[in-house]
Motif scaffolding. Structure first.
Motif, PDB file in Angstrom:
ATOM      1  N   PRO A  33     -60.829  -6.811  14.844  1.00 50.61           N
ATOM      2  CA  PRO A  33     -59.754  -7.732  14.442  1.00 50.61           C
ATOM      3  C   PRO A  33     -58.360  -7.322  14.910  1.00 50.61           C
ATOM      4  O   PRO A  33     -57.624  -8.147  15.449  1.00 50.61           O
ATOM      5  CB  PRO A  33     -59.850  -7.733  12.914  1.00 50.61           C
ATOM      6  N   LEU A  34     -57.968  -6.066  14.707  1.00 48.58           N
ATOM      7  CA  LEU A  34     -56.598  -5.656  15.022  1.00 48.58           C
ATOM      8  C   LEU A  34     -56.344  -5.719  16.524  1.00 48.58           C
ATOM      9  O   LEU A  34     -55.332  -6.286  16.974  1.00 48.58           O
ATOM     10  CB  LEU A  34     -56.338  -4.244  14.500  1.00 48.58           C
ATOM     11  N   VAL A  35     -57.253  -5.148  17.319  1.00 47.96           N
ATOM     12  CA  VAL A  35     -57.082  -5.131  18.773  1.00 47.96           C
ATOM     13  C   VAL A  35     -57.067  -6.562  19.315  1.00 47.96           C
ATOM     14  O   VAL A  35     -56.236  -6.928  20.150  1.00 47.96           O
ATOM     15  CB  VAL A  35     -58.197  -4.312  19.445  1.00 47.96           C
ATOM     16  N   LYS A  36     -57.983  -7.362  18.803  1.00 44.77           N
ATOM     17  CA  LYS A  36     -58.080  -8.756  19.250  1.00 44.77           C
ATOM     18  C   LYS A  36     -56.792  -9.518  18.964  1.00 44.77           C
ATOM     19  O   LYS A  36     -56.291 -10.261  19.819  1.00 44.77           O
ATOM     20  CB  LYS A  36     -59.263  -9.397  18.523  1.00 44.77           C
ATOM     21  N   ARG A  37     -56.238  -9.334  17.791  1.00 45.55           N
ATOM     22  CA  ARG A  37     -55.014 -10.056  17.432  1.00 45.55           C
ATOM     23  C   ARG A  37     -53.818  -9.571  18.224  1.00 45.55           C
ATOM     24  O   ARG A  37     -52.952 -10.359  18.616  1.00 45.55           O
ATOM     25  CB  ARG A  37     -54.759  -9.915  15.929  1.00 45.55           C
ATOM     26  N   LEU A  43     -51.049 -11.841  25.164  1.00 48.36           N
ATOM     27  CA  LEU A  43     -51.564 -12.459  26.390  1.00 48.36           C
ATOM     28  C   LEU A  43     -51.867 -13.948  26.290  1.00 48.36           C
ATOM     29  O   LEU A  43     -51.882 -14.642  27.306  1.00 48.36           O
ATOM     30  CB  LEU A  43     -52.845 -11.725  26.828  1.00 48.36           C
ATOM     31  N   ALA A  44     -52.148 -14.454  25.098  1.00 50.04           N
ATOM     32  CA  ALA A  44     -52.492 -15.870  24.970  1.00 50.04           C
ATOM     33  C   ALA A  44     -51.265 -16.742  25.206  1.00 50.04           C
ATOM     34  O   ALA A  44     -50.131 -16.306  24.992  1.00 50.04           O
ATOM     35  CB  ALA A  44     -53.074 -16.148  23.588  1.00 50.04           C
ATOM     36  N   PRO A  45     -51.441 -17.977  25.648  1.00 51.33           N
ATOM     37  CA  PRO A  45     -50.291 -18.872  25.854  1.00 51.33           C
ATOM     38  C   PRO A  45     -49.694 -19.300  24.518  1.00 51.33           C
ATOM     39  O   PRO A  45     -50.397 -19.847  23.658  1.00 51.33           O
ATOM     40  CB  PRO A  45     -50.902 -20.065  26.592  1.00 51.33           C
ATOM     41  N   ALA A  81     -58.340 -14.041  23.748  1.00 52.37           N
ATOM     42  CA  ALA A  81     -57.336 -12.989  23.583  1.00 52.37           C
ATOM     43  C   ALA A  81     -56.759 -12.546  24.917  1.00 52.37           C
ATOM     44  O   ALA A  81     -55.655 -12.007  24.976  1.00 52.37           O
ATOM     45  CB  ALA A  81     -57.944 -11.791  22.848  1.00 52.37           C
ATOM     46  N   LEU A  82     -57.491 -12.779  26.010  1.00 51.15           N
ATOM     47  CA  LEU A  82     -57.003 -12.415  27.341  1.00 51.15           C
ATOM     48  C   LEU A  82     -56.222 -13.537  28.012  1.00 51.15           C
ATOM     49  O   LEU A  82     -55.800 -13.387  29.155  1.00 51.15           O
ATOM     50  CB  LEU A  82     -58.177 -11.999  28.230  1.00 51.15           C
ATOM     51  N   LEU A 321     -56.363 -10.099  33.554  1.00 48.55           N
ATOM     52  CA  LEU A 321     -55.103 -10.753  33.185  1.00 48.55           C
ATOM     53  C   LEU A 321     -54.873 -12.059  33.936  1.00 48.55           C
ATOM     54  O   LEU A 321     -53.789 -12.631  33.860  1.00 48.55           O
ATOM     55  CB  LEU A 321     -53.934  -9.794  33.429  1.00 48.55           C
ATOM     56  N   TRP A 322     -55.889 -12.538  34.632  1.00 43.93           N
ATOM     57  CA  TRP A 322     -55.763 -13.711  35.487  1.00 43.93           C
ATOM     58  C   TRP A 322     -55.253 -14.930  34.736  1.00 43.93           C
ATOM     59  O   TRP A 322     -54.269 -15.559  35.135  1.00 43.93           O
ATOM     60  CB  TRP A 322     -57.120 -14.002  36.123  1.00 43.93           C
TER      61      TRP A 322
END
Length: 379
Positions: A33-37, A43-45, A81-82, A321-322
């Motif tokens: 959860p923490l890393v994902k958030r 990185l998310a728009p 998340a990416l 990161l594309w």
């Protein structure tokens, strides 16, 4: 850095092995959860100018991950998340199946392309449904792409698709009928309107009957003749579908048996998009996929009339990161051209639609499942 890692390490490894390692890594990310958030925040728009509403669903950005990567709905949150604005999982079949014999995935590095003959390898609709029921820790729009089980004959195709739809439509933000993969014998025959009409009608009845009505799209091949593209477009309008995804992989190449994706598909994918837009206008949503490599490709597809754009092979060569990079570049480009929203770009260079059957009125916009929300609970 990624280009160096790819050229020196990844390209020397078996393509399917790297694919599975990537899926496992993103699946692990999806349950942290923490890393994902933190990654999602970075990185998310998040730019309001990139938000798009299509077939009643809100998307944070126009670029999504095409079907074929997350075949079992295992890592949609990790991909979001990416930086992807949506993730289309699948193709999922009613019954689990191993797919075609290996080797079945090949890189054409010089052409920035991939050939696959995977054959809808997945654990089946029941297994995917269990994963899709999980509470999502970050907002992500999840489309579900369904296909025909290989052992099911053409005469049983409609029932097979309906079985998948019944399990998965209530859990999807949108549902896609895939009749265009070249790797299941006889599947592309279902694109003939005489066969496609009853299939789509039956699946649409299921999608329309979900608690919040799941939008339904159909995915077509780039190898259709132009008149067949028109026929599918007219059918989509006639039946009141929510959209068309164009295009799947092509069999028109001289390499290994299977479907070719990536740069060589760019021209035909754009041609099909422009033809669809000329046929249907803005009456249904068009999703463009095939040969999308960079921000220029995404921008061109939007100008040509696509509301959403998808990539997969571009991600293979562009690195983790594309999608995030392309969304940041889109933000800058929107403002540089004096627009306040990317929706102002959609269809600016597209011709007026020719006469075709009328479509129904679009549904009200809905919000995709957000952080801490059960999939399918709200849209």
């Amino acid at each position: 850095m990624y280009r160096l890692v790819f050229s020196q390490v990844l390209r020397r490894l078996d393509a399917e092995a790297v694919h599975h390692l990537t899926v496992r890594a993103l699946t692990l990310l999806s349950v942290l959860p923490l890393v994902k958030r933190l990654l999602h925040k970075a990185l998310a728009p998040h730019d309001p100018a990139l938000r798009v509403s299509a077939f009643g669903v809100h998307f944070p950005g126009p670029l999504g991950l095409a079907a074929g990567f997350d075949k079992d709905a295992a890592c949609a949150e990790g991909a979001a998340a990416l930086g992807f604005g949506h993730v289309e999982v699948g193709t999922i079949t009613a019954h689990g199946q191993p797919g075609n014999p290996r080797p079945r995935l090949f890189r054409l590095v010089g052409e920035r392309a991939v050939i696959n003959r995977m054959g809808f390898n997945n654990a089946g609709a029941a297994a995917a449904a269990r994963r899709l029921r999980r509470v999502r820790g970050v907002p992500v729009v999840v489309g579900v792409n369904i296909g025909k089980t290989k052992v099911v004959p053409e005469s049983g195709a409609t029932a097979d698709y309906v079985a998948s739809a019944r399990r998965l439509a209530p859990l999807a933000d949108y549902l896609v009928v895939n009749v265009s993969s070249p790797n299941t014998p006889g599947l592309r025959d279902l694109q003939a309107v005489s066969l496609l009409r009853p299939l789509l009608t039956a699946v649409k009845e299921v999608a329309d009957g979900t608690p919040r009505r799941t939008p339904l799209l159909v995915k077509i091949a780039p190898d259709l003749a132009d008149e067949d593209v028109d026929a599918v477009a007219d059918l989509a309008l006639e039946l009141g579908l929510d959209g068309v995804i164009a295009t799947n992989t092509t069999i028109r190449h001289g390499g290994e048996t299977g479907g070719l994706s990536g740069r060589p598909l760019k021209g035909r994918s754009l041609e099909v998009l422009r033809r669809l837009r000329a046929r249907v206008g803005d009456r249904i949503t068009l999703v463009s996929v095939g040969g999308v490599e960079d921000v220029d490709d995404v921008w061109e597809r939007l100008l040509a009339g696509a509301t959403l754009v998808q990539g997969y092979t571009g991600w293979v060569y562009g690195g983790p990161l594309w999608a995030s990079t392309i969304h940041r570049q889109l933000s800058r480009r929107v403002r540089r051209h004096g627009f306040t929203s990317i929706t102002e770009v959609i269809g600016r260079t597209a011709p007026q639609a020719r006469t075709a059957p009328e479509a129904r009125t679009a549904p009200e916009a809905r919000t995709a499942p957000g952080a801490g929300t059960a999939p399918g609970a709200t849209r």
